[in-house]
Design an enzyme around this catalytic site. Structure first.
Site, PDB file in Angstrom:
ATOM      1  N   LYS A   1       0.799  -1.229   0.000  1.00 21.39           N
ATOM      2  CA  LYS A   1       0.000   0.000   0.000  1.00 21.39           C
ATOM      3  C   LYS A   1       0.835   1.284   0.000  1.00 21.39           C
ATOM      4  CE  LYS A   1      -3.406  -0.972  -0.660  1.00 21.39           C
ATOM      5  NZ  LYS A   1      -3.740  -1.590  -1.984  1.00 21.39           N
ATOM      6  N   GLY A  22       2.243   2.432  -2.832  1.00 21.43           N
ATOM      7  CA  GLY A  22       2.287   2.981  -4.190  1.00 21.43           C
ATOM      8  C   GLY A  22       3.019   2.059  -5.158  1.00 21.43           C
ATOM      9  N   THR A  23       2.990   0.774  -4.857  1.00 26.88           N
ATOM     10  CA  THR A  23       3.705  -0.223  -5.672  1.00 26.88           C
ATOM     11  C   THR A  23       3.260  -0.182  -7.139  1.00 26.88           C
ATOM     12  OG1 THR A  23       3.253  -1.608  -3.736  1.00 26.88           O
ATOM     13  CG2 THR A  23       4.450  -2.636  -5.570  1.00 26.88           C
ATOM     14  N   TRP A  39       1.679   2.047  -8.835  1.00 28.48           N
ATOM     15  CA  TRP A  39       2.029   3.325  -9.478  1.00 28.48           C
ATOM     16  C   TRP A  39       3.480   3.253  -9.972  1.00 28.48           C
ATOM     17  CZ3 TRP A  39       1.827   8.720  -6.576  1.00 28.48           C
ATOM     18  CH2 TRP A  39       1.843   9.741  -7.523  1.00 28.48           C
ATOM     19  N   HIS A  49       7.307  -7.471  -2.010  1.00 29.45           N
ATOM     20  CA  HIS A  49       6.990  -6.838  -0.719  1.00 29.45           C
ATOM     21  C   HIS A  49       7.823  -7.495   0.391  1.00 29.45           C
ATOM     22  CE1 HIS A  49       3.587  -4.593  -2.144  1.00 29.45           C
ATOM     23  NE2 HIS A  49       2.763  -5.603  -2.260  1.00 29.45           N
ATOM     24  N   SER A  75      -5.188   2.784   3.996  1.00 32.19           N
ATOM     25  CA  SER A  75      -5.239   2.126   2.683  1.00 32.19           C
ATOM     26  C   SER A  75      -5.238   0.601   2.870  1.00 32.19           C
ATOM     27  CB  SER A  75      -4.036   2.578   1.849  1.00 32.19           C
ATOM     28  OG  SER A  75      -4.070   2.004   0.580  1.00 32.19           O
ATOM     29  N   ARG A 118      -7.922   3.658  -5.143  1.00 32.97           N
ATOM     30  CA  ARG A 118      -8.988   4.092  -4.239  1.00 32.97           C
ATOM     31  C   ARG A 118      -9.099   5.612  -4.282  1.00 32.97           C
ATOM     32  NH1 ARG A 118      -9.550   5.616   1.154  1.00 32.97           N
ATOM     33  NH2 ARG A 118      -7.300   5.849   1.269  1.00 32.97           N
ATOM     34  N   LYS A 119      -8.174   6.317  -3.609  1.00 34.18           N
ATOM     35  CA  LYS A 119      -8.233   7.784  -3.597  1.00 34.18           C
ATOM     36  C   LYS A 119      -6.982   8.389  -4.223  1.00 34.18           C
ATOM     37  CE  LYS A 119     -11.018   9.746   0.104  1.00 34.18           C
ATOM     38  NZ  LYS A 119     -10.942  10.337   1.445  1.00 34.18           N
ATOM     39  N   GLY A 120      -5.848   7.784  -3.900  1.00 32.91           N
ATOM     40  CA  GLY A 120      -4.596   8.276  -4.470  1.00 32.91           C
ATOM     41  C   GLY A 120      -4.178   9.648  -3.962  1.00 32.91           C
TER      42      GLY A 120
HETATM   43  P1  A3P Z   1      -5.076   4.740  -1.392  1.00 36.78           P
HETATM   44  O1  A3P Z   1      -5.698   3.477  -0.898  1.00 36.78           O
HETATM   45  O2  A3P Z   1      -4.650   5.639  -0.271  1.00 36.78           O
HETATM   46  O3  A3P Z   1      -5.911   5.454  -2.401  1.00 36.78           O
HETATM   47  P2  A3P Z   1      -0.107  -0.364  -3.703  1.00 36.78           P
HETATM   48  O4  A3P Z   1       0.015  -0.267  -5.172  1.00 36.78           O
HETATM   49  O5  A3P Z   1       1.212  -0.474  -2.998  1.00 36.78           O
HETATM   50  O6  A3P Z   1      -1.087  -1.382  -3.286  1.00 36.78           O
HETATM   51  O7  A3P Z   1      -0.666   1.048  -3.195  1.00 36.78           O
HETATM   52  C1  A3P Z   1      -1.993   1.422  -3.433  1.00 36.78           C
HETATM   53  C2  A3P Z   1      -2.141   2.908  -3.130  1.00 36.78           C
HETATM   54  O8  A3P Z   1      -1.519   3.653  -4.198  1.00 36.78           O
HETATM   55  C3  A3P Z   1      -3.608   3.307  -3.099  1.00 36.78           C
HETATM   56  O9  A3P Z   1      -3.717   4.361  -2.130  1.00 36.78           O
HETATM   57  C4  A3P Z   1      -3.802   3.833  -4.526  1.00 36.78           C
HETATM   58  O10 A3P Z   1      -4.904   4.687  -4.676  1.00 36.78           O
HETATM   59  C5  A3P Z   1      -2.479   4.550  -4.755  1.00 36.78           C
HETATM   60  N1  A3P Z   1      -2.191   4.734  -6.186  1.00 36.78           N
HETATM   61  C6  A3P Z   1      -2.166   3.785  -7.153  1.00 36.78           C
HETATM   62  N2  A3P Z   1      -1.901   4.346  -8.355  1.00 36.78           N
HETATM   63  C7  A3P Z   1      -1.758   5.662  -8.143  1.00 36.78           C
HETATM   64  C8  A3P Z   1      -1.492   6.767  -9.009  1.00 36.78           C
HETATM   65  N3  A3P Z   1      -1.327   6.628 -10.324  1.00 36.78           N
HETATM   66  N4  A3P Z   1      -1.421   8.006  -8.449  1.00 36.78           N
HETATM   67  C9  A3P Z   1      -1.589   8.168  -7.114  1.00 36.78           C
HETATM   68  N5  A3P Z   1      -1.844   7.162  -6.240  1.00 36.78           N
HETATM   69  C10 A3P Z   1      -1.934   5.916  -6.763  1.00 36.78           C
END
Ligand code: A3P
Length: 298
Positions: free
Chosen positions: A56, A58-59, A61, A111, A141, A260-262
């Site tokens: 959680k 930002g993997t 991304w 992870h 998250s 979700r929210k980002g």
């Molecule tokens: P939130 O749940 O706070 O919205 P992971 O990829 O490690 O599982 O992390 C997921 C988190 O990264 C989520 O946070 C998700 O919304 C956020 N995320 C994924 N892609 C993104 C993007 N392009 N820009 C910003 N946040 C992003």
């Protein structure tokens, strides 16, 4: 840590969540391939790039950003290949097998806490990108994500998940231990520390920093393409990256969207003042041996 090394035939899918060397792993879909001899003897290639995160942070991304940098902004690859094939999870059996057979990129994701890395990792010069995020945002998250994942232990409430997180009884173990373990590499030339917060604050310069680290030259046009194609909205609509093909019985995507929210700082909408204060106290205690400048929150 004394490593437990098993033969392939001794490794079974977990039917529930289990702790291995004090780290919690999820059951059912996860085969603990990282306990096998085969894993222990896995050789990283010189050109490999290992993306490591605590869940959680930002993997996905970062997986998208790396894929786009690799193609100098051309979105064809991210639109035609599943994200888990572009940067396979080394600890997931199917991905590990894919990695060995059909390697199509230098990227590998994980992870895993550092102590589970195969022996060859510590001798290699593989490039490591470690992405951190404000742990209070990870709590929120993580709670909202894991509760819709069929193979994870479900918290009944955010309060319960918060307690588990404080104890480190969540998938992949204690955030504090994960960060300490990986940051032991922070002085190495082959290690790049990034944060979700800096990606949000200055994506353009962070993409430049990553491309320099990877040795990929990006022109202005290519950088613009990377930025446009890794945006939250574009990724959310990309069926190769948004897990839309994963069965609902594994991840309830309505309840637990990866996208979700980002945003940063959403913890303020979910944690109580008392929870935030208790967390900060534990954080100060556990993190006092690391320079605070490494962490761009608060
Ligand atoms: P939130 O749940 O706070 O919205 P992971 O990829 O490690 O599982 O992390 C997921 C988190 O990264 C989520 O946070 C998700 O919304 C956020 N995320 C994924 N892609 C993104 C993007 N392009 N820009 C910003 N946040 C992003």
């Amino acid at each position: 840590m004394e490593r437990k090394i098993l033969r392939r035939d001794e490794v079974r899918k977990f039917d529930k969540n289990v702790k291995i060397h004090d780290v919690l792993f999820m059951g059912v879909t996860l085969t603990p391939v990282f306990l096998t001899e085969e894993w222990h003897n896995f050789e990283f290639a010189e050109e490999d790039v290992l993306l490591v995160t605590y869940p959680k942070s930002g993997t996905h991304w970062m997986m998208e950003i790396l894929s786009l940098i690799h193609c100098r902004g051309d979105p064809k690859w991210v639109q035609s290949e599943f994200i888990w094939n572009r940067a396979p999870w080394i600890e997931v059996d199917e991905c590990f097998n894919h990695l060995k057979k059909n390697k199509c990129s230098p990227f590998i994701s994980s992870h895993l806490p550092i102590q589970f890395m195969p022996e060859s990792f510590f001798k290699s010069k593989v490039k490591v990108i470690y992405v951190i995020r404000n742990p209070k945002d990870i709590i929120v998250s993580g709670y909202l994500f894991w509760k819709g994942v069929s193979y994870a232990q479900k918290a009944e409430s955010l309060d319960q998940f918060y307690d588990w997180f404080m104890e480190g009884s969540v998938p992949y173990g204690s955030w504090f231990d994960h960060v300490h373990g990986w940051l032991s590499m922070r002085e190495h030339d082959n290690f790049l520390l990034l944060s979700y917060e800096e990606l949000k604050r200055d994506l353009r310069n962070t993409v430049k920093k990553i491309s320099q680290f990877l040795g990929v030259e990006l022109g202005l046009e290519a950088i613009d393409l990377v930025l446009n194609n890794c945006s939250f909205q574009v990724m959310k609509n990309n069926n190769m990256s948004n897990y839309s093909s994963i069965d609902e019985s594994i991840v309830n995507k309505k309840e637990s969207p990866i996208f979700r929210k980002g945003v940063t700082g959403d913890w303020k909408n979910h944690l109580t003042v008392a929870q935030a204060e208790t967390f900060d106290k534990l954080y100060r205690e556990k993190m006092k041996d690391l320079p605070s400048e490494l962490f761009p929150w608060d």
